[in-house]
Design a protein around this motif. Sequence first.
Motif, PDB file in Angstrom:
ATOM      1  N   GLU A 236       0.837  -1.183  -0.100  1.00 40.10           N
ATOM      2  CA  GLU A 236       0.046   0.164  -0.114  1.00 40.10           C
ATOM      3  C   GLU A 236       0.866   1.168   0.040  1.00 40.10           C
ATOM      4  O   GLU A 236       1.695   1.359   0.766  1.00 40.10           O
ATOM      5  CB  GLU A 236      -0.921   0.071   1.255  1.00 40.10           C
ATOM      6  CG  GLU A 236      -2.007   1.018   1.217  1.00 40.10           C
ATOM      7  CD  GLU A 236      -3.011   0.976   0.376  1.00 40.10           C
ATOM      8  OE1 GLU A 236      -3.754   2.108  -0.178  1.00 40.10           O
ATOM      9  OE2 GLU A 236      -3.188  -0.116   0.000  1.00 40.10           O
ATOM     10  N   ARG A 238       0.323   5.104   0.581  1.00 36.32           N
ATOM     11  CA  ARG A 238      -0.545   5.755   1.080  1.00 36.32           C
ATOM     12  C   ARG A 238      -1.026   7.016   0.171  1.00 36.32           C
ATOM     13  O   ARG A 238      -0.262   7.683  -0.482  1.00 36.32           O
ATOM     14  CB  ARG A 238      -0.194   6.728   2.297  1.00 36.32           C
ATOM     15  CG  ARG A 238      -1.148   7.689   3.124  1.00 36.32           C
ATOM     16  CD  ARG A 238      -0.629   8.299   4.355  1.00 36.32           C
ATOM     17  NE  ARG A 238      -0.281   7.456   5.469  1.00 36.32           N
ATOM     18  CZ  ARG A 238       0.398   7.631   6.399  1.00 36.32           C
ATOM     19  NH1 ARG A 238       0.541   8.952   6.553  1.00 36.32           N
ATOM     20  NH2 ARG A 238       0.620   6.605   7.308  1.00 36.32           N
ATOM     21  N   GLY A 241      -2.802   3.843  -3.377  1.00 34.55           N
ATOM     22  CA  GLY A 241      -3.319   2.573  -3.530  1.00 34.55           C
ATOM     23  C   GLY A 241      -2.074   1.464  -3.677  1.00 34.55           C
ATOM     24  O   GLY A 241      -1.056   1.600  -3.032  1.00 34.55           O
ATOM     25  N   ARG A 242      -2.554   0.218  -4.098  1.00 39.23           N
ATOM     26  CA  ARG A 242      -1.585  -0.780  -3.845  1.00 39.23           C
ATOM     27  C   ARG A 242      -0.757  -0.796  -5.358  1.00 39.23           C
ATOM     28  O   ARG A 242      -1.155  -0.444  -6.131  1.00 39.23           O
ATOM     29  CB  ARG A 242      -2.106  -2.205  -3.520  1.00 39.23           C
ATOM     30  CG  ARG A 242      -2.820  -2.270  -2.471  1.00 39.23           C
ATOM     31  CD  ARG A 242      -3.506  -3.510  -1.827  1.00 39.23           C
ATOM     32  NE  ARG A 242      -2.607  -4.588  -2.011  1.00 39.23           N
ATOM     33  CZ  ARG A 242      -1.743  -5.029  -1.125  1.00 39.23           C
ATOM     34  NH1 ARG A 242      -1.764  -4.290   0.160  1.00 39.23           N
ATOM     35  NH2 ARG A 242      -1.205  -6.104  -1.350  1.00 39.23           N
TER      36      ARG A 242
END
Length: 267
Positions: A236, A238, A241-242
């Motif tokens: 992740e 911040r 997303g991933r």
Amino acid sequence: MTEIVGLFRYPLKSARGESVQAVRVEENGLSGDRVWACLDPDDGTVASLKHPGRWGALLRVEVATVGGEVVLRVDGEPAVAGSAKADALLSSLVGRPVRLSRTGRPGARLHRRVPDEAGLIPDWMRHAAPGDDLVTTLDGPAFGGRFFDAAPVHLVSTGRLAALARQLGRDSVPVSRFRPNLVIDAADDPAPGTMLRVGDAVLAVTVPTPRCVVPGLGEGQVDRPLLKTLAAHRQEIRGLGRAACFGSYAHVLGGGELRVGQAVQVA
């Protein structure tokens, strides 16, 4: 003890790196790092290995800093960056007219090819399909006109490299595939929020480094097992997303001299 075991800079973006034993780091990165780039005069974009079909040949270019000048070797032929000869050699190498520039401007753009490996597509590109050709902005020119992708310092750890090699069933993975500035002898990559003090220099780790197709490039065929393994390293980031990550980006809070063998204090 955590220490620096490798220092690298990339005077010409997307060409081979230059290993150094000592170098100064300031707010805009390591001295001499990403100071030149090839520009495509057709659309003004910056050449980047993120689109191997356009620019993959740049990995054949060797680079050395000699007496303050960046000297390129294109298939063995030397030329000084900024010269007409260098532009001609690079244009012939990549098969399209290019010119070298050392002026990175905010809003600079680059072509990138969306990876075939779905796990390498970050969440913020979720609407793109594998194989798509995208044009995205380059964040790095905000740091003193350098041609960074996102941050002035990129580092990886020996522990993370060793773990990746074990996953692949190999003795090692060449660190050059990740194009870091610093390699530190540590069990893992430092997490966001970590402060690294190296002599007078202070680095603040900001985010994990999202990976694309570049680690799979090298001599010969694309290293697909490596890309497939990296695709499972999703973390992740911040606010974004991933994404498949390996290594860490950092900003420079205090400048100073970096040396191979120098102790790194982690806080």
